[in-house]
Write a protein that holds these residues in place. Structure first.
Motif, PDB file in Angstrom:
ATOM      1  N   LEU A 146      46.357  36.905  39.095  1.00 29.96           N
ATOM      2  CA  LEU A 146      46.508  37.294  37.695  1.00 29.96           C
ATOM      3  C   LEU A 146      47.878  36.906  37.145  1.00 29.96           C
ATOM      4  N   GLU A 147      48.894  37.009  38.005  1.00 32.26           N
ATOM      5  CA  GLU A 147      50.231  36.624  37.558  1.00 32.26           C
ATOM      6  C   GLU A 147      50.280  35.144  37.194  1.00 32.26           C
ATOM      7  N   ILE A 148      49.556  34.373  37.931  1.00 34.36           N
ATOM      8  CA  ILE A 148      49.481  32.947  37.575  1.00 34.36           C
ATOM      9  C   ILE A 148      48.883  32.797  36.177  1.00 34.36           C
ATOM     10  N   PHE A 149      47.798  33.554  35.923  1.00 37.66           N
ATOM     11  CA  PHE A 149      47.163  33.478  34.603  1.00 37.66           C
ATOM     12  C   PHE A 149      48.148  33.863  33.503  1.00 37.66           C
ATOM     13  N   VAL A 150      48.839  34.972  33.730  1.00 41.12           N
ATOM     14  CA  VAL A 150      49.782  35.456  32.723  1.00 41.12           C
ATOM     15  C   VAL A 150      50.827  34.381  32.447  1.00 41.12           C
ATOM     16  N   ARG A 151      51.344  33.792  33.530  1.00 36.22           N
ATOM     17  CA  ARG A 151      52.381  32.773  33.363  1.00 36.22           C
ATOM     18  C   ARG A 151      51.849  31.572  32.571  1.00 36.22           C
ATOM     19  N   LEU A 152      50.626  31.160  32.915  1.00 38.54           N
ATOM     20  CA  LEU A 152      50.029  30.013  32.207  1.00 38.54           C
ATOM     21  C   LEU A 152      49.875  30.325  30.728  1.00 38.54           C
ATOM     22  N   ASN A 153      49.410  31.521  30.460  1.00 42.78           N
ATOM     23  CA  ASN A 153      49.194  31.943  29.087  1.00 42.78           C
ATOM     24  C   ASN A 153      50.515  31.961  28.326  1.00 42.78           C
ATOM     25  N   ARG A 154      51.529  32.457  28.970  1.00 45.07           N
ATOM     26  CA  ARG A 154      52.845  32.532  28.338  1.00 45.07           C
ATOM     27  C   ARG A 154      53.471  31.162  28.137  1.00 45.07           C
ATOM     28  N   GLU A 155      53.517  30.444  29.286  1.00 45.25           N
ATOM     29  CA  GLU A 155      54.332  29.223  29.284  1.00 45.25           C
ATOM     30  C   GLU A 155      53.618  28.051  28.644  1.00 45.25           C
ATOM     31  N   SER A 156      52.290  27.933  28.887  1.00 50.59           N
ATOM     32  CA  SER A 156      51.589  26.755  28.368  1.00 50.59           C
ATOM     33  C   SER A 156      50.748  27.096  27.153  1.00 50.59           C
ATOM     34  N   GLY A 157      50.666  28.364  26.804  1.00 57.50           N
ATOM     35  CA  GLY A 157      49.879  28.759  25.649  1.00 57.50           C
ATOM     36  C   GLY A 157      48.396  28.532  25.840  1.00 57.50           C
ATOM     37  N   ILE A 158      47.977  28.478  27.082  1.00 59.97           N
ATOM     38  CA  ILE A 158      46.563  28.231  27.350  1.00 59.97           C
ATOM     39  C   ILE A 158      45.763  29.508  27.065  1.00 59.97           C
ATOM     40  N   THR A 159      44.610  29.345  26.438  1.00 54.65           N
ATOM     41  CA  THR A 159      43.765  30.489  26.100  1.00 54.65           C
ATOM     42  C   THR A 159      42.995  30.915  27.345  1.00 54.65           C
ATOM     43  N   ILE A 160      42.994  32.212  27.618  1.00 55.60           N
ATOM     44  CA  ILE A 160      42.318  32.667  28.830  1.00 55.60           C
ATOM     45  C   ILE A 160      41.279  33.719  28.476  1.00 55.60           C
ATOM     46  N   ALA A 207      52.338  49.366  26.764  1.00 59.31           N
ATOM     47  CA  ALA A 207      52.935  48.843  27.982  1.00 59.31           C
ATOM     48  C   ALA A 207      52.557  49.697  29.166  1.00 59.31           C
ATOM     49  N   ALA A 208      52.337  50.960  28.922  1.00 62.41           N
ATOM     50  CA  ALA A 208      51.986  51.878  30.000  1.00 62.41           C
ATOM     51  C   ALA A 208      50.691  51.459  30.674  1.00 62.41           C
ATOM     52  N   LEU A 209      49.808  50.799  29.922  1.00 62.90           N
ATOM     53  CA  LEU A 209      48.537  50.361  30.508  1.00 62.90           C
ATOM     54  C   LEU A 209      48.718  49.141  31.403  1.00 62.90           C
ATOM     55  N   ARG A 210      49.850  48.490  31.205  1.00 62.00           N
ATOM     56  CA  ARG A 210      50.082  47.300  32.024  1.00 62.00           C
ATOM     57  C   ARG A 210      50.649  47.712  33.364  1.00 62.00           C
ATOM     58  N   ILE A 211      49.868  47.467  34.337  1.00 64.28           N
ATOM     59  CA  ILE A 211      50.237  47.959  35.654  1.00 64.28           C
ATOM     60  C   ILE A 211      50.705  46.778  36.500  1.00 64.28           C
ATOM     61  N   GLY A 212      51.524  47.085  37.467  1.00 65.95           N
ATOM     62  CA  GLY A 212      51.984  46.031  38.378  1.00 65.95           C
ATOM     63  C   GLY A 212      53.328  45.535  37.933  1.00 65.95           C
ATOM     64  N   PRO A 213      54.079  44.988  38.893  1.00 68.08           N
ATOM     65  CA  PRO A 213      55.455  44.570  38.613  1.00 68.08           C
ATOM     66  C   PRO A 213      55.516  43.531  37.489  1.00 68.08           C
ATOM     67  N   ALA A 214      54.674  42.497  37.603  1.00 70.64           N
ATOM     68  CA  ALA A 214      54.695  41.453  36.577  1.00 70.64           C
ATOM     69  C   ALA A 214      54.215  42.032  35.258  1.00 70.64           C
ATOM     70  N   GLY A 215      53.233  42.891  35.390  1.00 69.52           N
ATOM     71  CA  GLY A 215      52.624  43.469  34.201  1.00 69.52           C
ATOM     72  C   GLY A 215      53.666  44.173  33.334  1.00 69.52           C
ATOM     73  N   ILE A 216      54.481  44.952  33.973  1.00 66.42           N
ATOM     74  CA  ILE A 216      55.464  45.715  33.204  1.00 66.42           C
ATOM     75  C   ILE A 216      56.465  44.776  32.548  1.00 66.42           C
ATOM     76  N   GLY A 217      56.903  43.803  33.330  1.00 65.94           N
ATOM     77  CA  GLY A 217      57.842  42.820  32.782  1.00 65.94           C
ATOM     78  C   GLY A 217      57.226  42.107  31.596  1.00 65.94           C
ATOM     79  N   ALA A 218      55.974  41.714  31.790  1.00 67.01           N
ATOM     80  CA  ALA A 218      55.275  40.963  30.751  1.00 67.01           C
ATOM     81  C   ALA A 218      55.137  41.824  29.499  1.00 67.01           C
TER      82      ALA A 218
END
Ligand SMILES: Nc1ncnc2c1ncn2[C@@H]1O[C@H](COP(=O)(O)OP(=O)(O)OP(=O)(O)O)[C@@H](O)[C@H]1O
Ligand SMILES: [Mg+2]
Lengths: 250, 411
Positions: A184-198, A231-242
């Motif tokens: 999932l972190e890969i997905f988040v990064r792709l979405n952020r960095e490349s603007g790819i729709t997921i 943000a509280a719903l975002r769980i996980g280390p990356a999630g919170i950062g994101a």
């Protein structure tokens, strides 16, 4: 600019002899470019059916589907194949890697069907593997990789043609939660960095929390469509950062 | 192009995965191609041999046989009637300017004994001219002469097969033999000629002076003591064959007192016609053999179709995945066609090697001449590719038109 995905009153009916199964009963929604959407709902509610239609793998029984402004529901097989090749990356629950091919060859596969020659296809594929954190395993066969590694190969394959949309139907269904979160972190990064729709189908609230919008399905209909803001719903280390980052965005 | 290159790679990998299965599938094509090559080789060998015989014998020989051909072409006892005589043979070269020589021949079977061995063979009663005209020579000893014919001397020329069976490796020249219990002396052994184009052993014979053969061995024909079974005639040149045939026909009709309305009581043919007919029949034979052999090629093709259908079924998910990442109908079609063609062309290659080996073996063992031309090999490659693509088309099409969703979901 038209929305990337625009479906109107989409239905899909399967007829099995005398029984007809109405897998989708009029779905209308739009998905904007660059969004990260989770699709949830009970088993049999039509999530996979919807994903297959959005992915141009299947044709609706009725309704309209504009992909990037183009009506795709009436295109022929080969046109659809071309759209899948250029615009869409699939990620499956069961990875669907070709067992006799190395990781690198699996990743190169979509390039094979792209029109025109691709110079240094292998270099592109190697870079895609690196971007999903799988360097040094280019020559491995799928059977020599762990589930998480196989799914990374599948993601690299989905990305190789730089599609606009990544469609993932329960991509972490066969992975333990830690590996699932890594994916999932890969997905988040792709979405952020490349603007790819997921667009991601999942049964897990934890996974869905990575998305910015959750669409709920039931009996072939959309029954809820909620933005994820807390943000509280975002769980996980990356999630919170994101989430923090998301808060910072205008 | 990149699709084709990768299709070949995919095909080789898929075939290598199931080595035994691929090999068994190829076997059908191997056998088909090998048998086509071998039968064509035998056929062209026979044809080539006949052509050589035509060249070596000289085309200016004419054969006259007793008995007539009916107008419908039905043979009415040709060779068995008693209408030709030794005096006909004597008169022909004298009366017909286009004729150089004429040799009467009588023929009959006989049991031959030498020491403890005996052998049944065919006896020809001939004159020395016959040997010259047939291009027969003597390997050991010498020919008999005109004076042997005049004196009805009991001398014999033996074919190689007869010598082998009666004397083994011993030198027969000067040895006594008994033909139908009549003692003869072997004066010579004929140079072997091998098998004829029709498969007859041309060395299983004994030549005797015609006079001796008639009196002591074959016997007089009660209907006509002067009768012969054949007159062999040599025209002065190949260009004079037609003239010679006309002259002979006119002379024999006159000598046999035939009325204008009556049919000839003999038949006359030149070697060219005979060989042309033989060549035609050997060509037909070769063609039919090749046709039978190509049936096995078709059977091989059905084997390919069967395996390709299984392969498409087994790889349904792979096909679905390829479609999902953008493979078009043509891409999948090409992939499976290339695989089928690879199977059949590889089988064809092995088949060519085996077919050539079989041709060599046939010529060694059976003694037939075989000719493997580049045309036959090219044809075999072409046909095996055609069979692969032809029979691979249906399975490939099936694969290409699979529904991507159903294919991906296939278990
Ligand atoms: N090929 C098909 N033939 C017949 N019925 C089908 C087919 N595919 C799906 N269905 C039916 O359509 C309905 C929706 O199926 P779908 O696969 O979209 O559900 P889902 O939401 O993805 O469920 P899950 O969470 O279990 O994956 C179900 O009732 C299913 O039985
Ligand atoms: Mg599903």
């Amino acid at each position: 600019m038209p929305p990337l995905i625009d479906v109107r009153n989409l239905t899909k009916t399967y007829s099995l002899g005398e029984v007809t199964v109405r897998a989708l009963q009029g779905v209308t929604l739009t998905i904007e470019r660059g969004s990260f959407v989770a699709v949830m709902g009970p088993s049999g509610s039509g999530k996979s059916t919807f994903m297959n239609l959005v992915g141009c793998l299947d044709r609706p029984t009725s309704g309209r589907y504009f992909l990037d402004g183009v009506a795709v529901e009436s295109l022929d097989r080969d046109r659809l194949a071309d759209i899948r090749n250029r615009k869409i990356g699939f990620i499956f629950q069961t990875f669907n890697l070709l067992p006799r091919m190395t990781a690198l060859e699996n990743v190169e596969l979509p390039l094979l069907y792209k029109s025109g020659e691709t110079p240094n296809a292998a270099a592109l594929a190697r870079r895609a593997l690196v971007s999903v954190g799988l360097s040094g395993r280019e020559r491995s066969l799928p059977s020599q990789l762990s589930g998480g590694q196989q799914q990374r190969v599948a993601i690299a394959r989905a990305l190789i043609n730089q599609p606009e949309i990544l469609l993932a139907d329960e991509p972490t269904g066969q992975l333990d939660s830690r590996t699932g979160n890594e994916i999932l972190e890969i997905f988040v990064r792709l979405n952020r960095e490349s603007g790819i729709t997921i667009v991601l189908v999942t049964h897990s609230d934890e996974i869905a929390a990575y998305a910015e919008r959750i669409i709920g399905f039931r009996d072939g209909r959309v029954v809820s469509d909620t933005p994820v803001k807390l943000a509280a719903l975002r769980i996980g280390p990356a999630g919170i950062g994101a989430a923090a980052e998301a808060e910072a965005r205008p | 192009m990149k699709q084709l290159r990768s299709s070949v790679k995919i095909a080789f990998r898929a075939l290598a995965m199931n080595k035994l299965r691929s090999a068994l599938t190829m076997l059908g094509i191997v056998i088909g191609v090998a048998s086509v090559i071998a039968t064509v080789a035998v056929g062209s060998g026979a044809t080539e041999r006949i052509q050589e015989q035509i060249a070596s014998i000289g085309s200016n020989l004419i054969v006259v046989l007793p008995g007539s051909l009916t107008t419908g072409g039905l043979r009415m006892g040709t060779g068995f009637a008693v209408t030709l005589s030794e005096s006909d043979a004597r008169e022909i070269p004298l009366q017909c300017p286009a004729v150089a020589y004429a040799a009467p021949v009588i023929r009959g079977g006989a049991q031959v004994v030498a020491g403890n061995n005996n052998w049944a063979t065919i006896i020809y009663g001939v004159t020395p001219d016959y040997l010259a005209m047939r291009d027969l020579s003597v390997a050991q000893g010498e020919e008999f002469s005109t004076s042997d014919v005049d004196g009805a001397n009991k001398v014999a020329l033996l074919g190689k097969t007869v010598v082998d069976n009666l004397f083994g490796a011993a030198n027969p020249v000067g040895q006594p033999i008994r033909i139908k219990n009549v003692p003869f002396t072997v004066v010579g052994v004929l140079t072997p000629k091998g098998q004829s184009s029709t498969g007859q052993d041309q060395d299983d014979l004994i030549l005797l002076p015609i006079s001796t053969a008639k009196r002591k061995v074959i016997g007089f024909n009660p209907a006509n003591a002067d009768a012969v079974n054949m007159i062999l005639i040599q025209a002065r040149s190949a260009g004079q064959i037609a003239a010679a045939q006309e002259e002979i026909t006119a002379l024999l009709r006159q000598r046999h007192h035939l009325q204008r309305a009556e049919l000839d009581d003999f038949s006359i043919r030149n070697m060219q016609e005979i060989f042309a007919a033989q060549e035609a029949s050997s060509r037909i034979m070769a063609f039919m053999l090749a046709a039978v052999a190509s049936v096995s090629l078709v059977v091989g093709g059905i084997g390919i179709m069967n395996i390709m259908l299984i392969s498409v079924r087994e790889r349904t998910r792979e096909i679905g995945l390829r479609q999902a990442v953008g493979a078009k109908t043509r891409d999948i079609l090409t992939q499976f066609l290339v695989e089928a063609a690879t199977l059949s062309i590889a089988g064809g290659m092995v088949g060519i090697v085996l077919g050539v080996a079989a041709s060599v073996a046939i010529s060694q063992i059976a003694g037939w001449r075989t000719v493997v031309g580049p045309g036959a090999v090219l044809l075999a490659v072409f046909f095996s590719a055609l069979v692969g693509i032809g029979f691979g088309y249906y399975p490939a099409r099936k694969a290409a038109y699979l529904d991507p969703i159903e294919a991906l979901r296939y278990e």
